[in-house]
Design a protein around this motif. Structure first.
Motif, PDB file in Angstrom:
ATOM      1  N   LYS A 344      85.548  58.430  -9.011  1.00 30.70           N
ATOM      2  CA  LYS A 344      86.944  56.950 -10.203  1.00 30.70           C
ATOM      3  C   LYS A 344      85.940  56.267  -8.964  1.00 30.70           C
ATOM      4  CE  LYS A 344      90.724  59.708 -10.815  1.00 30.70           C
ATOM      5  NZ  LYS A 344      92.581  59.641 -10.925  1.00 30.70           N
ATOM      6  N   MET A 345      86.031  56.478  -8.031  1.00 38.07           N
ATOM      7  CA  MET A 345      85.707  55.199  -6.336  1.00 38.07           C
ATOM      8  C   MET A 345      84.067  54.676  -7.182  1.00 38.07           C
ATOM      9  SD  MET A 345      86.412  56.096  -3.147  1.00 38.07           S
ATOM     10  CE  MET A 345      85.743  57.469  -2.905  1.00 38.07           C
ATOM     11  N   ALA A 346      83.426  55.610  -8.146  1.00 37.88           N
ATOM     12  CA  ALA A 346      81.633  55.797  -8.433  1.00 37.88           C
ATOM     13  C   ALA A 346      81.870  55.361  -9.388  1.00 37.88           C
ATOM     14  CB  ALA A 346      80.650  56.667  -8.138  1.00 37.88           C
ATOM     15  N   ARG A 347      82.646  55.097 -10.274  1.00 38.27           N
ATOM     16  CA  ARG A 347      82.519  54.524 -11.817  1.00 38.27           C
ATOM     17  C   ARG A 347      83.397  53.226 -11.212  1.00 38.27           C
ATOM     18  NH1 ARG A 347      80.664  57.175 -16.360  1.00 38.27           N
ATOM     19  NH2 ARG A 347      81.121  58.820 -16.806  1.00 38.27           N
ATOM     20  N   ALA A 348      84.105  52.498 -10.498  1.00 38.52           N
ATOM     21  CA  ALA A 348      84.817  51.742 -10.107  1.00 38.52           C
ATOM     22  C   ALA A 348      83.478  50.632  -9.827  1.00 38.52           C
ATOM     23  CB  ALA A 348      86.175  51.841  -9.209  1.00 38.52           C
ATOM     24  N   LEU A 349      83.280  50.982  -9.076  1.00 37.84           N
ATOM     25  CA  LEU A 349      81.460  50.200  -8.482  1.00 37.84           C
ATOM     26  C   LEU A 349      80.265  50.517  -9.386  1.00 37.84           C
ATOM     27  CD1 LEU A 349      82.054  49.141  -5.708  1.00 37.84           C
ATOM     28  CD2 LEU A 349      80.345  50.595  -4.716  1.00 37.84           C
ATOM     29  N   ASP A 350      80.190  51.041 -10.731  1.00 38.53           N
ATOM     30  CA  ASP A 350      79.527  50.570 -11.626  1.00 38.53           C
ATOM     31  C   ASP A 350      79.470  49.785 -12.686  1.00 38.53           C
ATOM     32  OD1 ASP A 350      77.201  52.943 -12.398  1.00 38.53           O
ATOM     33  OD2 ASP A 350      78.759  52.111 -14.073  1.00 38.53           O
ATOM     34  N   GLY A 351      78.624  48.420 -12.074  1.00 36.81           N
ATOM     35  CA  GLY A 351      78.471  47.174 -12.318  1.00 36.81           C
ATOM     36  C   GLY A 351      79.257  46.331 -12.210  1.00 36.81           C
ATOM     37  N   LEU A 352      79.949  46.538 -11.017  1.00 40.21           N
ATOM     38  CA  LEU A 352      80.448  45.439 -10.361  1.00 40.21           C
ATOM     39  C   LEU A 352      80.433  44.720  -9.950  1.00 40.21           C
ATOM     40  CD1 LEU A 352      83.783  46.239  -8.657  1.00 40.21           C
ATOM     41  CD2 LEU A 352      82.143  45.031  -7.399  1.00 40.21           C
ATOM     42  N   THR A 353      81.175  43.129  -9.434  1.00 40.21           N
ATOM     43  CA  THR A 353      79.366  42.096  -9.056  1.00 40.21           C
ATOM     44  C   THR A 353      80.162  41.820  -6.983  1.00 40.21           C
ATOM     45  OG1 THR A 353      79.015  41.133 -11.041  1.00 40.21           O
ATOM     46  CG2 THR A 353      79.686  39.652  -8.626  1.00 40.21           C
ATOM     47  N   LEU A 354      79.783  42.004  -6.534  1.00 36.52           N
ATOM     48  CA  LEU A 354      80.157  41.807  -5.472  1.00 36.52           C
ATOM     49  C   LEU A 354      81.469  40.120  -4.800  1.00 36.52           C
ATOM     50  CD1 LEU A 354      78.123  43.760  -2.432  1.00 36.52           C
ATOM     51  CD2 LEU A 354      80.499  44.475  -3.545  1.00 36.52           C
ATOM     52  N   PRO A 355      82.429  40.300  -4.555  1.00 31.55           N
ATOM     53  CA  PRO A 355      83.207  39.103  -4.218  1.00 31.55           C
ATOM     54  C   PRO A 355      82.544  37.897  -3.494  1.00 31.55           C
ATOM     55  CG  PRO A 355      84.246  40.716  -3.222  1.00 31.55           C
ATOM     56  CD  PRO A 355      83.269  41.234  -3.882  1.00 31.55           C
ATOM     57  N   PRO A 356      82.218  36.728  -3.181  1.00 36.02           N
ATOM     58  CA  PRO A 356      81.344  35.456  -2.619  1.00 36.02           C
ATOM     59  C   PRO A 356      81.041  35.942  -1.267  1.00 36.02           C
ATOM     60  CG  PRO A 356      82.529  34.437  -4.239  1.00 36.02           C
ATOM     61  CD  PRO A 356      82.900  36.046  -4.091  1.00 36.02           C
ATOM     62  N   GLU A 357      82.665  36.391  -0.590  1.00 33.24           N
ATOM     63  CA  GLU A 357      82.583  36.250   0.634  1.00 33.24           C
ATOM     64  C   GLU A 357      82.503  37.894   1.173  1.00 33.24           C
ATOM     65  OE1 GLU A 357      86.518  37.103  -1.031  1.00 33.24           O
ATOM     66  OE2 GLU A 357      85.198  35.897  -1.897  1.00 33.24           O
ATOM     67  N   VAL A 358      82.024  38.548   0.563  1.00 31.77           N
ATOM     68  CA  VAL A 358      81.088  39.869   0.640  1.00 31.77           C
ATOM     69  C   VAL A 358      79.434  39.952   0.402  1.00 31.77           C
ATOM     70  CG1 VAL A 358      81.016  42.333   0.097  1.00 31.77           C
ATOM     71  CG2 VAL A 358      82.834  40.835   0.194  1.00 31.77           C
ATOM     72  N   ALA A 359      78.990  38.625  -0.338  1.00 28.61           N
ATOM     73  CA  ALA A 359      78.095  38.886  -0.954  1.00 28.61           C
ATOM     74  C   ALA A 359      77.352  37.384  -0.195  1.00 28.61           C
ATOM     75  CB  ALA A 359      77.885  38.237  -2.685  1.00 28.61           C
ATOM     76  N   LEU A 360      77.978  36.994   0.391  1.00 33.33           N
ATOM     77  CA  LEU A 360      76.870  35.767   0.681  1.00 33.33           C
ATOM     78  C   LEU A 360      76.155  35.535   0.829  1.00 33.33           C
ATOM     79  CD1 LEU A 360      78.405  37.231   4.591  1.00 33.33           C
ATOM     80  CD2 LEU A 360      79.492  35.702   2.997  1.00 33.33           C
ATOM     81  N   GLN A 361      75.507  35.114  -0.430  1.00 31.07           N
ATOM     82  CA  GLN A 361      73.964  34.551  -0.874  1.00 31.07           C
ATOM     83  C   GLN A 361      74.299  33.425  -1.757  1.00 31.07           C
ATOM     84  OE1 GLN A 361      72.471  38.080  -3.000  1.00 31.07           O
ATOM     85  NE2 GLN A 361      73.666  39.332  -1.432  1.00 31.07           N
ATOM     86  N   PRO A 362      73.351  32.605  -2.174  1.00 30.20           N
ATOM     87  CA  PRO A 362      73.158  32.111  -3.892  1.00 30.20           C
ATOM     88  C   PRO A 362      73.763  32.863  -5.648  1.00 30.20           C
ATOM     89  CG  PRO A 362      71.103  31.711  -2.887  1.00 30.20           C
ATOM     90  CD  PRO A 362      72.168  32.623  -1.810  1.00 30.20           C
ATOM     91  N   HIS A 363      72.744  33.372  -5.098  1.00 33.14           N
ATOM     92  CA  HIS A 363      72.675  34.407  -6.919  1.00 33.14           C
ATOM     93  C   HIS A 363      73.670  35.890  -6.249  1.00 33.14           C
ATOM     94  CE1 HIS A 363      69.302  31.636  -8.102  1.00 33.14           C
ATOM     95  NE2 HIS A 363      69.351  32.368  -6.903  1.00 33.14           N
ATOM     96  N   PRO A 364      75.130  35.763  -7.930  1.00 33.16           N
ATOM     97  CA  PRO A 364      75.658  36.990  -7.883  1.00 33.16           C
ATOM     98  C   PRO A 364      75.339  38.467  -7.148  1.00 33.16           C
ATOM     99  CG  PRO A 364      75.541  35.745 -10.182  1.00 33.16           C
ATOM    100  CD  PRO A 364      74.440  34.730  -9.013  1.00 33.16           C
ATOM    101  N   ALA A 365      75.344  39.082  -6.601  1.00 37.97           N
ATOM    102  CA  ALA A 365      75.460  40.406  -6.205  1.00 37.97           C
ATOM    103  C   ALA A 365      76.225  41.435  -6.909  1.00 37.97           C
ATOM    104  CB  ALA A 365      75.490  40.324  -4.718  1.00 37.97           C
ATOM    105  N   THR A 366      75.154  42.199  -7.638  1.00 31.81           N
ATOM    106  CA  THR A 366      76.327  42.876  -8.551  1.00 31.81           C
ATOM    107  C   THR A 366      75.548  44.461  -8.352  1.00 31.81           C
ATOM    108  OG1 THR A 366      76.385  41.499 -10.495  1.00 31.81           O
ATOM    109  CG2 THR A 366      76.470  43.966 -11.474  1.00 31.81           C
ATOM    110  N   PHE A 367      76.606  45.469  -8.065  1.00 30.60           N
ATOM    111  CA  PHE A 367      75.824  47.102  -8.716  1.00 30.60           C
ATOM    112  C   PHE A 367      75.170  47.474  -9.772  1.00 30.60           C
ATOM    113  CE2 PHE A 367      77.848  47.587  -4.216  1.00 30.60           C
ATOM    114  CZ  PHE A 367      77.455  48.278  -3.221  1.00 30.60           C
ATOM    115  N   ARG A 368      74.341  47.277 -10.168  1.00 29.10           N
ATOM    116  CA  ARG A 368      73.772  47.589 -11.308  1.00 29.10           C
ATOM    117  C   ARG A 368      73.905  49.019 -11.729  1.00 29.10           C
ATOM    118  NH1 ARG A 368      67.056  47.744 -12.565  1.00 29.10           N
ATOM    119  NH2 ARG A 368      67.048  45.659 -12.955  1.00 29.10           N
ATOM    120  N   ALA A 369      74.663  48.655 -13.491  1.00 30.07           N
ATOM    121  CA  ALA A 369      75.102  49.572 -14.159  1.00 30.07           C
ATOM    122  C   ALA A 369      74.426  50.647 -14.111  1.00 30.07           C
ATOM    123  CB  ALA A 369      75.631  49.569 -15.183  1.00 30.07           C
ATOM    124  N   ASN A 370      74.475  52.204 -14.049  1.00 31.53           N
ATOM    125  CA  ASN A 370      73.979  53.166 -14.388  1.00 31.53           C
ATOM    126  C   ASN A 370      72.533  53.694 -13.227  1.00 31.53           C
ATOM    127  OD1 ASN A 370      74.969  54.453 -16.121  1.00 31.53           O
ATOM    128  ND2 ASN A 370      74.750  52.685 -17.685  1.00 31.53           N
TER     129      ASN A 370
END
Length: 421
Positions: A344-370
Motif C-alpha cells: 500500500k505504501m509503495a502504491r501511494a508513492l508511485d507517481g507522487l510529487t513531493l511537497p515543495p518544503e521537502v523537494a527544496l528545488q525549482p522544478h517539481p520532484a516526482t517519483f516516476r510511476a512504474n
C-alpha cells in the motif's frame, strides 16, 4: 544522536514539539493522520556507511535523516506514532556486511522501512534482501541505473539521480566546450561502471572518442600511475568519476601533477564534502551537483539550510538533502496510504510529487510511476575557490536542468516492474 550509536533514543512528543518550536522547524504538509499518537514507534532502519571512504557522506545523510525525524514527530509522527531511526554501519564497500545489517534490521529490529545506501553496489545487494522480505526500501544515495532500472522492484524507491541522469546533464556541454577526446578514471564498482556506460552512449551520439578508461579499486589512495596514463593519452578532457575520499585524493594529486594546466578536468557529480576537503587550488573542474544550498529564490531552502547549520555547524550538502528527503518520503508513503503495509505504501508513492518544503528545488520532484526514480532538478556548473555567498559557496551553477528533459523513458531504463497480487 551520536553517530556511533545503533539507534536514536525515544523522545516524547511534548519534547519534540518544544524543540521544533525553538528551532523554527519548517511546517510540512502531510495528509491527515487518522490515529492518535501511539507509544510504539515506527522504525526506520538505516543501513549506511559511517566508516571508510564514504563515511563523511554517510554521516551527512544521517544528519538530514535526524532533522526529518524531528520535523515529522513535531507534526504528529507517522500514522500518529513517533518515528525512530535505528542505525547500522554498512561500511563503505562490504556488500556482505550491508546484507547482514539489512537482515538484522528486518528480522531482529522489525523495522517498517529499510533505508540505504551511499554505495550503489551495496544498495543493489540490500534491495534484493528488501524484495525477498517484502519490506519497503528507500535508497537515498546510491546512483546506479539498475536500482530503478533493470533490477527495479515494486518496493524500492530512489531519491538520488541515476548515473545516466548525471552524465546526460553534463556530457554534451563538455564536448561542445572542451573537445572530443576523453580519458576516464573509474571507480571499479556499480556506480563507476554505470557512469562510464552513460558516457560511452553520450560520446557516440556526440561524435566524441574514448581514449581509455582505468578501473580503479574503491579506497585507492595513490593515483600517480593512473594520472601518468591519462596524461600520456593526451585527451581534451580527463574525466574523474570517483566519489567521497577517493574524489578528494585524485583531485589533489591531479593538481600536484599540474594536469589542470594542460587538460580540462571534469566528471559527473561533485560532492560539497569533497570541495570542502580540498585545498583552494584543487577546487577545479566541471561537474553536476545534485542539490545545492545557495538557491535564494527557491522557497523553504533558507529554512532548511538554517536548521541544518544550527544542528551541524555547516551548510547542508546534497547528501544532507538526500537523507532528509528519504525519511520524509517514507513518512509520506505511510501517511498517504494510511497504512504501514509495504504494498500500500509503495502504491501511494508511485507517481507522487513531493511537497515543495521537502523537494527544496525549482522544478517539481516526482517519483516516476512504474520506475520509482525521483525526477526533479540537476545543477551543472564548475567548482570555485569561494563564491559571493561566502566560504561555503564552492560551486558555481551555470545551468539549472529539469531532469525530465534529459531522462530516458521507463522502457529505456529496462525497468519492468511487477507488483504482488
Amino acid at each position: 544522536m551520536n553517530d556511533n550509536h545503533g539507534s536514536t533514543g525515544t523522545i516524547s512528543r511534548r519534547t519534540l514539539l518544544k524543540a521544533a518550536g525553538a528551532a523554527g522547524v519548517a511546517t510540512l504538509a502531510y495528509p491527515p493522520i487518522l490515529t492518535a499518537q501511539g507509544d510504539q514507534p515506527v522504525k526506520l532502519g538505516v543501513d549506511n556507511p559511517l566508516t571508510g571512504t564514504y563515511a563523511i557522506t554517510g554521516r551527512n545523510e544521517l544528519h538530514g535523516m535526524e532533522l526529518a525525524v524531528e520535523e515529522i514527530n513535531a507534526k504528529g509522527g507517522i500514522l500518529g506514532r513517533p518515528a525512530k531511526l535505528i542505525v547500522e554501519d554498512s561500511t563503505s564497500g562490504d556488500a556482505g556486511v550491508a546484507v547482514q545489517k539489512a537482515r538484522k534490521l528486518i528480522d531482529k529490529d522489525k523495522v517498517d522501512f529499510l533505508v540505504g545506501n551511499v554505495n550503489s553496489g551495496l544498495t543493489i545487494a540490500m534491495s534484493a534482501v528488501a524484495y525477498e522480505k517484502g519490506v519497503f526500501m528507500m535508497d537515498p544515495g546510491g546512483h546506479a541505473d539498475p536500482i530503478t532500472g533493470s533490477e527495479c522492484h515494486w518496493n524500492v524507491y530512489q531519491v538520488d539521480p541515476s548515473t545516466t541522469l548525471l552524465v546526460n546533464a553534463i556530457a554534451p556541454s563538455l564536448v561542445n566546450r572542451f573537445g572530443k577526446k576523453f580519458y576516464f578514471l573509474v571507480p571499479d564498482y556499480a556506480f563507476g561502471h554505470g557512469l562510464l556506460d552513460a558516457y560511452k552512449v553520450n560520446l557516440q551520439k556526440l561524435g566524441a572518442s574514448n581514449l581509455g578508461a582505468d578501473l580503479i579499486p574503491l579506497g585507492t589512495a595513490e593515483y600517480s600511475s593512473y594520472l601518468i596514463k591519462a596524461q600520456a593519452a593526451n585527451p581534451d578532457v580527463i574525466v574523474i568519476l570517483q566519489n567521497g575520499e577517493d574524489q578528494t585524493n585524485v583531485l589533489k594529486q591531479a593538481v600536484q601533477f599540474g594536469l589542470d594546466k594542460r587538460f580540462h578536468i571534469a566528471g559527473a557529480n561533485i560532492e560539497l564534502e569533497t570541495l570542502e576537503a580540498l585545498p583552494p587550488t584543487a577546487r577545479i573542474g566541471n561537474w553536476v551537483i545534485e542539490w545545492y544550498w545557495n538557491q535564494p529564490d527557491v522557497p523553504h531552502v533558507k529554512e532548511f539550510t538554517a536548521a541544518i547549520t544550527k544542528k551541524t555547524g555547516r551548510v547542508p550538502t546534497a547528501r544532507t538533502w538526500f537523507g532528509h528527503t528519504a525519511i520524509h518520503a517514507c513518512a509520506l508513503a505511510a501517511n498517504t496510504a494510511k497504512s504501514l503495509d509495504a504494498v500500500k505504501m509503495a502504491r501511494a508513492l508511485d507517481g507522487l510529487t513531493l511537497p515543495p518544503e521537502v523537494a527544496l528545488q525549482p522544478h517539481p520532484a516526482t517519483f516516476r510511476a512504474n520506475q520509482h526514480l525521483l525526477i526533479g532538478t540537476l545543477w551543472a556548473g564548475h567548482a570555485q575557490t569561494q563564491g559571493d555567498a561566502g566560504a561555503d559557496d564552492l560551486f558555481k551553477i551555470d545551468e539549472v536542468i529539469e531532469s525530465k528533459t534529459i531522462a530516458p523513458t521507463v522502457e529505456e531504463t529496462g525497468c519492468k516492474m511487477t507488483w504482488p497480487a
